[in-house]
Design a protein around this motif. Sequence first.
Motif, PDB file in Angstrom:
ATOM      1  N   GLY A 138       6.109 -13.570 -23.580  1.00 31.18           N
ATOM      2  CA  GLY A 138       5.888 -12.220 -22.939  1.00 31.18           C
ATOM      3  C   GLY A 138       5.559 -12.347 -21.517  1.00 31.18           C
ATOM      4  N   ARG A 139       4.949 -13.292 -21.556  1.00 35.53           N
ATOM      5  CA  ARG A 139       4.294 -13.618 -20.009  1.00 35.53           C
ATOM      6  C   ARG A 139       5.140 -14.645 -19.224  1.00 35.53           C
ATOM      7  NH1 ARG A 139      -1.386 -15.494 -21.489  1.00 35.53           N
ATOM      8  NH2 ARG A 139      -0.532 -17.361 -20.818  1.00 35.53           N
ATOM      9  N   ALA A 140       6.372 -14.884 -19.777  1.00 36.48           N
ATOM     10  CA  ALA A 140       7.191 -15.853 -19.097  1.00 36.48           C
ATOM     11  C   ALA A 140       7.547 -15.695 -17.781  1.00 36.48           C
ATOM     12  CB  ALA A 140       8.314 -16.351 -20.191  1.00 36.48           C
ATOM     13  N   ASP A 141       7.659 -14.588 -17.511  1.00 39.16           N
ATOM     14  CA  ASP A 141       8.382 -14.250 -16.091  1.00 39.16           C
ATOM     15  C   ASP A 141       7.188 -14.032 -15.054  1.00 39.16           C
ATOM     16  OD1 ASP A 141      10.990 -14.330 -16.973  1.00 39.16           O
ATOM     17  OD2 ASP A 141      11.129 -12.375 -17.601  1.00 39.16           O
ATOM     18  N   MET A 142       6.166 -13.890 -15.265  1.00 39.20           N
ATOM     19  CA  MET A 142       5.035 -13.633 -14.545  1.00 39.20           C
ATOM     20  C   MET A 142       3.837 -14.636 -14.657  1.00 39.20           C
ATOM     21  SD  MET A 142       4.005  -9.879 -15.468  1.00 39.20           S
ATOM     22  CE  MET A 142       4.414  -9.702 -17.501  1.00 39.20           C
ATOM     23  N   GLY A 143       3.059 -14.980 -13.815  1.00 39.24           N
ATOM     24  CA  GLY A 143       1.893 -15.568 -13.926  1.00 39.24           C
ATOM     25  C   GLY A 143       0.750 -14.771 -14.375  1.00 39.24           C
ATOM     26  N   ASP A 144      -0.311 -15.484 -14.877  1.00 38.83           N
ATOM     27  CA  ASP A 144      -1.246 -14.397 -15.319  1.00 38.83           C
ATOM     28  C   ASP A 144      -2.814 -14.877 -14.420  1.00 38.83           C
ATOM     29  OD1 ASP A 144      -3.495 -12.974 -16.424  1.00 38.83           O
ATOM     30  OD2 ASP A 144      -3.332 -13.956 -18.538  1.00 38.83           O
ATOM     31  N   PRO A 145      -3.172 -14.121 -13.450  1.00 38.56           N
ATOM     32  CA  PRO A 145      -4.016 -14.580 -12.610  1.00 38.56           C
ATOM     33  C   PRO A 145      -5.617 -14.625 -13.453  1.00 38.56           C
ATOM     34  CG  PRO A 145      -3.346 -12.356 -12.039  1.00 38.56           C
ATOM     35  CD  PRO A 145      -2.560 -12.835 -13.108  1.00 38.56           C
ATOM     36  N   ASP A 146      -5.519 -13.812 -14.516  1.00 47.64           N
ATOM     37  CA  ASP A 146      -6.725 -13.581 -15.192  1.00 47.64           C
ATOM     38  C   ASP A 146      -6.955 -14.684 -16.470  1.00 47.64           C
ATOM     39  OD1 ASP A 146      -7.508 -11.413 -13.850  1.00 47.64           O
ATOM     40  OD2 ASP A 146      -6.160 -10.137 -15.222  1.00 47.64           O
ATOM     41  N   THR A 147      -6.032 -15.691 -16.208  1.00 43.62           N
ATOM     42  CA  THR A 147      -6.225 -16.937 -17.088  1.00 43.62           C
ATOM     43  C   THR A 147      -7.713 -17.556 -17.092  1.00 43.62           C
ATOM     44  OG1 THR A 147      -3.722 -17.492 -16.833  1.00 43.62           O
ATOM     45  CG2 THR A 147      -5.444 -19.293 -17.627  1.00 43.62           C
ATOM     46  N   CYS A 178      -0.189 -26.192 -24.818  1.00 41.74           N
ATOM     47  CA  CYS A 178      -0.960 -27.254 -25.266  1.00 41.74           C
ATOM     48  C   CYS A 178      -1.040 -27.005 -26.729  1.00 41.74           C
ATOM     49  CB  CYS A 178      -2.106 -27.785 -24.942  1.00 41.74           C
ATOM     50  SG  CYS A 178      -1.764 -28.136 -23.068  1.00 41.74           S
ATOM     51  N   LYS A 179      -0.574 -27.908 -27.751  1.00 49.78           N
ATOM     52  CA  LYS A 179      -1.134 -27.955 -29.193  1.00 49.78           C
ATOM     53  C   LYS A 179      -2.309 -28.057 -29.404  1.00 49.78           C
ATOM     54  CE  LYS A 179       3.494 -29.463 -30.768  1.00 49.78           C
ATOM     55  NZ  LYS A 179       4.377 -30.272 -31.561  1.00 49.78           N
ATOM     56  N   PRO A 180      -3.031 -27.483 -30.393  1.00 48.32           N
ATOM     57  CA  PRO A 180      -2.444 -26.485 -31.448  1.00 48.32           C
ATOM     58  C   PRO A 180      -2.173 -25.140 -30.873  1.00 48.32           C
ATOM     59  CG  PRO A 180      -4.864 -26.767 -32.022  1.00 48.32           C
ATOM     60  CD  PRO A 180      -4.516 -27.763 -30.642  1.00 48.32           C
ATOM     61  N   VAL A 181      -0.999 -24.703 -31.272  1.00 49.53           N
ATOM     62  CA  VAL A 181      -0.457 -23.406 -30.805  1.00 49.53           C
ATOM     63  C   VAL A 181      -0.147 -22.685 -32.245  1.00 49.53           C
ATOM     64  CG1 VAL A 181      -0.034 -23.713 -28.601  1.00 49.53           C
ATOM     65  CG2 VAL A 181       1.753 -23.823 -30.510  1.00 49.53           C
ATOM     66  N   ASP A 182      -0.223 -21.401 -32.399  1.00 50.56           N
ATOM     67  CA  ASP A 182       0.479 -20.558 -33.601  1.00 50.56           C
ATOM     68  C   ASP A 182       1.388 -19.647 -32.887  1.00 50.56           C
ATOM     69  OD1 ASP A 182      -0.758 -18.514 -32.488  1.00 50.56           O
ATOM     70  OD2 ASP A 182      -2.397 -18.492 -33.960  1.00 50.56           O
ATOM     71  N   ALA A 183       2.120 -19.063 -33.796  1.00 52.73           N
ATOM     72  CA  ALA A 183       3.664 -18.193 -33.412  1.00 52.73           C
ATOM     73  C   ALA A 183       2.957 -16.926 -32.553  1.00 52.73           C
ATOM     74  CB  ALA A 183       3.955 -17.494 -34.609  1.00 52.73           C
ATOM     75  N   ASP A 184       1.686 -16.394 -32.585  1.00 54.80           N
ATOM     76  CA  ASP A 184       1.170 -15.443 -31.545  1.00 54.80           C
ATOM     77  C   ASP A 184       0.965 -16.135 -30.379  1.00 54.80           C
ATOM     78  OD1 ASP A 184       1.209 -13.459 -33.613  1.00 54.80           O
ATOM     79  OD2 ASP A 184      -0.843 -13.935 -34.300  1.00 54.80           O
ATOM     80  N   ASP A 185       0.444 -17.330 -30.139  1.00 57.60           N
ATOM     81  CA  ASP A 185       0.476 -17.812 -28.930  1.00 57.60           C
ATOM     82  C   ASP A 185       1.879 -18.111 -28.217  1.00 57.60           C
ATOM     83  OD1 ASP A 185      -2.345 -18.330 -29.201  1.00 57.60           O
ATOM     84  OD2 ASP A 185      -1.725 -20.412 -29.989  1.00 57.60           O
ATOM     85  N   VAL A 186       2.788 -18.471 -28.893  1.00 57.45           N
ATOM     86  CA  VAL A 186       4.238 -18.600 -28.357  1.00 57.45           C
ATOM     87  C   VAL A 186       4.685 -17.320 -27.901  1.00 57.45           C
ATOM     88  CG1 VAL A 186       6.541 -19.302 -29.091  1.00 57.45           C
ATOM     89  CG2 VAL A 186       4.638 -20.706 -29.566  1.00 57.45           C
ATOM     90  N   LEU A 187       4.781 -16.287 -28.898  1.00 57.96           N
ATOM     91  CA  LEU A 187       5.014 -15.104 -28.222  1.00 57.96           C
ATOM     92  C   LEU A 187       4.599 -14.343 -27.019  1.00 57.96           C
ATOM     93  CD1 LEU A 187       5.684 -13.466 -32.106  1.00 57.96           C
ATOM     94  CD2 LEU A 187       7.462 -14.377 -30.389  1.00 57.96           C
TER      95      LEU A 187
END
Length: 179
Positions: free
Chosen positions: A117-126, A104-113
């Motif tokens: 990096g987490r694209a292939d796995m979920g983050d249970p600590d979200t 969800c916007k707003p996002v920056d480059a660090d959020d995208v990267l």
Amino acid sequence: MADNIPFLIVDDDDLFRQVMARAMTRRGYRVMTAADHDEAIALATATPPVYATLDLKLEHSSGLQLLPEILTINPSCKVIILTGYSSIATAVEATKLGAHNYLCKPVDADDVLTALGRADMGDPDTEIADNPPSINRLTWEHIQKVLQENDGNISATARSLGMHRRTLQRKLQKRPVRR
């Protein structure tokens, strides 16, 4: 550094697209930018991207329509859908269509990267918000965003939102809803 990896940024917001392109270029990506569906397909066909960000809501199309076409060009492309109009339905649909993440916007480059990096796995600590914003607050923020996009023009904003101008004026006279 990203070592010149092709990165496609598709967004109809010129300022956002330029800022994100500059940030990714500084991080070493070979950035290609497009404002619409046809331009994105032409760029992706010429140089298949390894990574891509697609705006959910484009002028005459959507990131959901563009997503399968990008993945046809390069099935291993990691695509992130970016949106200011988030909903559970579009997040689920984006995932079904092959998006690696949905932000969800707003996002920056660090959020995208980070999302790449987490694209292939979920983050249970979200983190789960203790007190998420109410629907009324989200509605108020959306109205304000669309009003800003229309340079404060009430009639144009009402048309964009699909509501009567007087209804919009009444909503704008109310104080913003608390988070």
